[in-house]
Design a protein around this motif. Structure first.
Motif, mmCIF file in Angstrom:
data_model
loop_
_atom_site.group_PDB
_atom_site.id
_atom_site.type_symbol
_atom_site.label_atom_id
_atom_site.label_comp_id
_atom_site.label_asym_id
_atom_site.label_seq_id
_atom_site.Cartn_x
_atom_site.Cartn_y
_atom_site.Cartn_z
ATOM 1 N N ASN A 136 -43.260 -33.865 22.109
ATOM 2 C CA ASN A 136 -42.878 -32.452 22.120
ATOM 3 C C ASN A 136 -43.336 -31.730 23.382
ATOM 4 O OD1 ASN A 136 -41.672 -32.616 19.535
ATOM 5 N ND2 ASN A 136 -43.677 -32.400 18.596
ATOM 6 N N LYS A 137 -43.533 -32.466 24.449
ATOM 7 C CA LYS A 137 -43.992 -31.877 25.702
ATOM 8 C C LYS A 137 -43.049 -32.221 26.847
ATOM 9 C CE LYS A 137 -48.896 -31.959 24.560
ATOM 10 N NZ LYS A 137 -48.871 -32.533 23.244
ATOM 11 N N SER A 138 -43.101 -31.356 27.837
ATOM 12 C CA SER A 138 -42.429 -31.585 29.106
ATOM 13 C C SER A 138 -43.523 -31.583 30.165
ATOM 14 C CB SER A 138 -41.423 -30.463 29.377
ATOM 15 O OG SER A 138 -40.840 -30.617 30.644
ATOM 16 N N VAL A 139 -43.673 -32.695 30.861
ATOM 17 C CA VAL A 139 -44.706 -32.809 31.878
ATOM 18 C C VAL A 139 -44.024 -32.676 33.238
ATOM 19 C CG1 VAL A 139 -46.619 -34.186 32.777
ATOM 20 C CG2 VAL A 139 -45.933 -34.430 30.374
ATOM 21 N N PHE A 140 -44.470 -31.693 34.019
ATOM 22 C CA PHE A 140 -43.896 -31.471 35.343
ATOM 23 C C PHE A 140 -44.874 -32.037 36.369
ATOM 24 C CE2 PHE A 140 -42.134 -29.638 39.071
ATOM 25 C CZ PHE A 140 -40.796 -29.448 38.778
ATOM 26 N N ILE A 141 -44.387 -32.976 37.188
ATOM 27 C CA ILE A 141 -45.230 -33.676 38.154
ATOM 28 C C ILE A 141 -44.596 -33.568 39.534
ATOM 29 C CG2 ILE A 141 -46.242 -35.914 38.798
ATOM 30 C CD1 ILE A 141 -45.758 -36.720 35.780
ATOM 31 N N LYS A 150 -49.575 -34.203 43.473
ATOM 32 C CA LYS A 150 -49.855 -32.906 44.091
ATOM 33 C C LYS A 150 -49.917 -31.797 43.047
ATOM 34 C CE LYS A 150 -49.554 -35.001 48.032
ATOM 35 N NZ LYS A 150 -50.767 -35.397 48.729
ATOM 36 N N TYR A 151 -49.271 -32.046 41.904
ATOM 37 C CA TYR A 151 -49.230 -31.045 40.835
ATOM 38 C C TYR A 151 -48.890 -31.763 39.545
ATOM 39 C CZ TYR A 151 -47.600 -26.952 38.153
ATOM 40 O OH TYR A 151 -47.429 -25.972 37.209
ATOM 41 N N ILE A 152 -49.526 -31.336 38.461
ATOM 42 C CA ILE A 152 -49.164 -31.824 37.130
ATOM 43 C C ILE A 152 -49.504 -30.737 36.124
ATOM 44 C CG2 ILE A 152 -51.372 -33.049 36.918
ATOM 45 C CD1 ILE A 152 -49.850 -35.008 34.986
ATOM 46 N N LYS A 153 -48.559 -30.478 35.241
ATOM 47 C CA LYS A 153 -48.805 -29.493 34.185
ATOM 48 C C LYS A 153 -47.933 -29.825 32.986
ATOM 49 C CE LYS A 153 -49.773 -24.696 33.316
ATOM 50 N NZ LYS A 153 -49.885 -23.367 33.873
ATOM 51 N N TYR A 154 -48.516 -29.656 31.802
ATOM 52 C CA TYR A 154 -47.840 -29.913 30.541
ATOM 53 C C TYR A 154 -47.306 -28.601 29.986
ATOM 54 C CZ TYR A 154 -50.282 -34.393 30.586
ATOM 55 O OH TYR A 154 -50.751 -35.633 30.917
ATOM 56 N N PHE A 155 -46.064 -28.641 29.518
ATOM 57 C CA PHE A 155 -45.462 -27.478 28.888
ATOM 58 C C PHE A 155 -44.947 -27.880 27.510
ATOM 59 C CE2 PHE A 155 -44.808 -26.880 33.483
ATOM 60 C CZ PHE A 155 -45.485 -25.682 33.661
ATOM 61 N N ASP A 156 -44.894 -26.916 26.615
ATOM 62 C CA ASP A 156 -44.282 -27.137 25.308
ATOM 63 C C ASP A 156 -43.681 -25.809 24.842
ATOM 64 O OD1 ASP A 156 -46.347 -25.568 24.082
ATOM 65 O OD2 ASP A 156 -47.558 -27.361 23.741
ATOM 66 N N LYS A 157 -43.165 -25.776 23.628
ATOM 67 C CA LYS A 157 -42.478 -24.557 23.185
ATOM 68 C C LYS A 157 -43.414 -23.364 23.068
ATOM 69 C CE LYS A 157 -42.519 -25.732 18.269
ATOM 70 N NZ LYS A 157 -41.678 -25.986 17.100
ATOM 71 N N TYR A 158 -44.716 -23.592 23.002
ATOM 72 C CA TYR A 158 -45.680 -22.497 22.930
ATOM 73 C C TYR A 158 -46.273 -22.156 24.300
ATOM 74 C CZ TYR A 158 -45.377 -23.781 18.035
ATOM 75 O OH TYR A 158 -44.906 -24.072 16.782
ATOM 76 N N HIS A 159 -46.119 -23.034 25.241
ATOM 77 C CA HIS A 159 -46.669 -22.854 26.591
ATOM 78 C C HIS A 159 -45.585 -23.184 27.608
ATOM 79 C CE1 HIS A 159 -50.073 -23.879 23.918
ATOM 80 N NE2 HIS A 159 -50.638 -22.870 24.559
ATOM 81 N N LYS A 160 -44.697 -22.234 27.803
ATOM 82 C CA LYS A 160 -43.573 -22.424 28.725
ATOM 83 C C LYS A 160 -43.997 -22.044 30.144
ATOM 84 C CE LYS A 160 -40.183 -21.812 25.141
ATOM 85 N NZ LYS A 160 -39.017 -21.139 24.655
ATOM 86 N N PRO A 161 -43.261 -22.531 31.141
ATOM 87 C CA PRO A 161 -43.618 -22.171 32.525
ATOM 88 C C PRO A 161 -43.568 -20.662 32.745
ATOM 89 C CG PRO A 161 -41.947 -23.898 32.481
ATOM 90 C CD PRO A 161 -42.106 -23.412 31.073
ATOM 91 N N THR A 162 -44.582 -20.161 33.420
ATOM 92 C CA THR A 162 -44.629 -18.742 33.772
ATOM 93 C C THR A 162 -44.072 -18.568 35.187
ATOM 94 O OG1 THR A 162 -46.816 -18.916 34.769
ATOM 95 C CG2 THR A 162 -46.728 -18.449 32.391
ATOM 96 N N GLN A 163 -43.908 -17.333 35.594
ATOM 97 C CA GLN A 163 -43.463 -17.071 36.956
ATOM 98 C C GLN A 163 -44.496 -17.599 37.958
ATOM 99 O OE1 GLN A 163 -40.309 -15.896 37.712
ATOM 100 N NE2 GLN A 163 -40.914 -16.673 39.713
ATOM 101 N N ASP A 164 -45.768 -17.524 37.608
ATOM 102 C CA ASP A 164 -46.818 -18.085 38.477
ATOM 103 C C ASP A 164 -46.662 -19.596 38.624
ATOM 104 O OD1 ASP A 164 -48.015 -15.653 39.044
ATOM 105 O OD2 ASP A 164 -49.608 -15.886 37.548
ATOM 106 N N ASP A 165 -46.338 -20.289 37.530
ATOM 107 C CA ASP A 165 -46.098 -21.734 37.600
ATOM 108 C C ASP A 165 -44.932 -22.033 38.547
ATOM 109 O OD1 ASP A 165 -48.083 -22.489 35.657
ATOM 110 O OD2 ASP A 165 -46.673 -21.941 34.056
ATOM 111 N N ILE A 166 -43.858 -21.279 38.377
ATOM 112 C CA ILE A 166 -42.668 -21.480 39.216
ATOM 113 C C ILE A 166 -43.013 -21.231 40.677
ATOM 114 C CG2 ILE A 166 -40.351 -20.601 39.727
ATOM 115 C CD1 ILE A 166 -40.190 -19.930 36.645
ATOM 116 N N ASN A 167 -43.679 -20.120 40.959
ATOM 117 C CA ASN A 167 -44.044 -19.793 42.342
ATOM 118 C C ASN A 167 -44.958 -20.850 42.947
ATOM 119 O OD1 ASN A 167 -42.570 -17.444 41.998
ATOM 120 N ND2 ASN A 167 -44.366 -16.155 41.687
ATOM 121 N N THR A 168 -45.904 -21.338 42.163
ATOM 122 C CA THR A 168 -46.839 -22.358 42.646
ATOM 123 C C THR A 168 -46.106 -23.632 43.037
ATOM 124 O OG1 THR A 168 -48.660 -21.495 41.309
ATOM 125 C CG2 THR A 168 -48.815 -23.800 41.989
#
Length: 178
Positions: A136-141, A150-168
């Motif tokens: 149930n996760k989406s891992v962005f690498i 260089k970057y890794i972050k886990y997202f799920d339906k309760y923790h979606k990417p924020t504008q800060d994540d996108i900008n980073t």
């Protein structure tokens, strides 16, 4: 005697948690290419591994679109394909839908978006790269040309990417493709 048992159990827990933490993929870690499958269930490896900056979305069908805002922002920047490629890897093992159905959806997305989407039938990516529980996760690498994370972050339906994540991520990829 009770103190000894507690001390032994405590030591074992520290060792086990330390081992688990040592296995987790982290920024700066070198990775290796993996033998997984393409949408037709044929053997495949990650394209352009070590030759281009790679943005990889690894997720099961329940989380397949969660990282789309980051992917869309990267696509809008129109980074040169000679330096950057984005791919998806579908985690089939944790997906409740049958593999044949997911492959059919993957093939339609490949055709519609001219995208590279591979499939992971048996958690090869999660296990080899130490991603842990990806259900149930989406891992962005983001991987550099040096094959390092260089970057890794886990997202799920309760923790979606924020504008800060996108900008980073956009700023990071922009710096890596220069």
């Amino acid at each position: 005697m009770k103190r000894n048992i507690i001390a032994v159990l405590g030591s074992l827990m520290i060792i086990l948690f330390g081992f688990a933490a040592a296995q987790a993929l982290y920024v700066g870690q070198a990775t290796s290419n993996l033998n997984i499958r393409d949408a037709n269930d044929q053997p495949a490896t990650i394209p352009s591994f070590g030759t281009k900056v790679l943005t990889i979305v690894y997720g099961d069908s329940d989380a397949s679109d969660i990282s789309d805002p980051i992917s869309d922002a990267l696509k809008a920047k129109k980074f040169p394909e000679s330096k950057n490629i984005g791919i998806g890897i579908a985690n089939l093992k944790d997906s409740p839908a049958p593999n044949w159905l997911i492959r059919k959806i993957v093939k339609s997305k490949i055709e519609k978006y001219q995208a590279t989407i591979l499939t992971d039938v048996d958690l090869t990516v999660a296990n080899s790269w130490g991603l842990g529980d990806c259900n149930n996760k989406s891992v962005f690498i983001v991987l550099g040309k040096d094959k390092k994370v260089k970057y890794i972050k886990y997202f799920d339906k309760y923790h979606k990417p924020t504008q800060d994540d996108i900008n980073t991520v956009v700023a990071l990829v922009e710096g890596l493709v220069k």
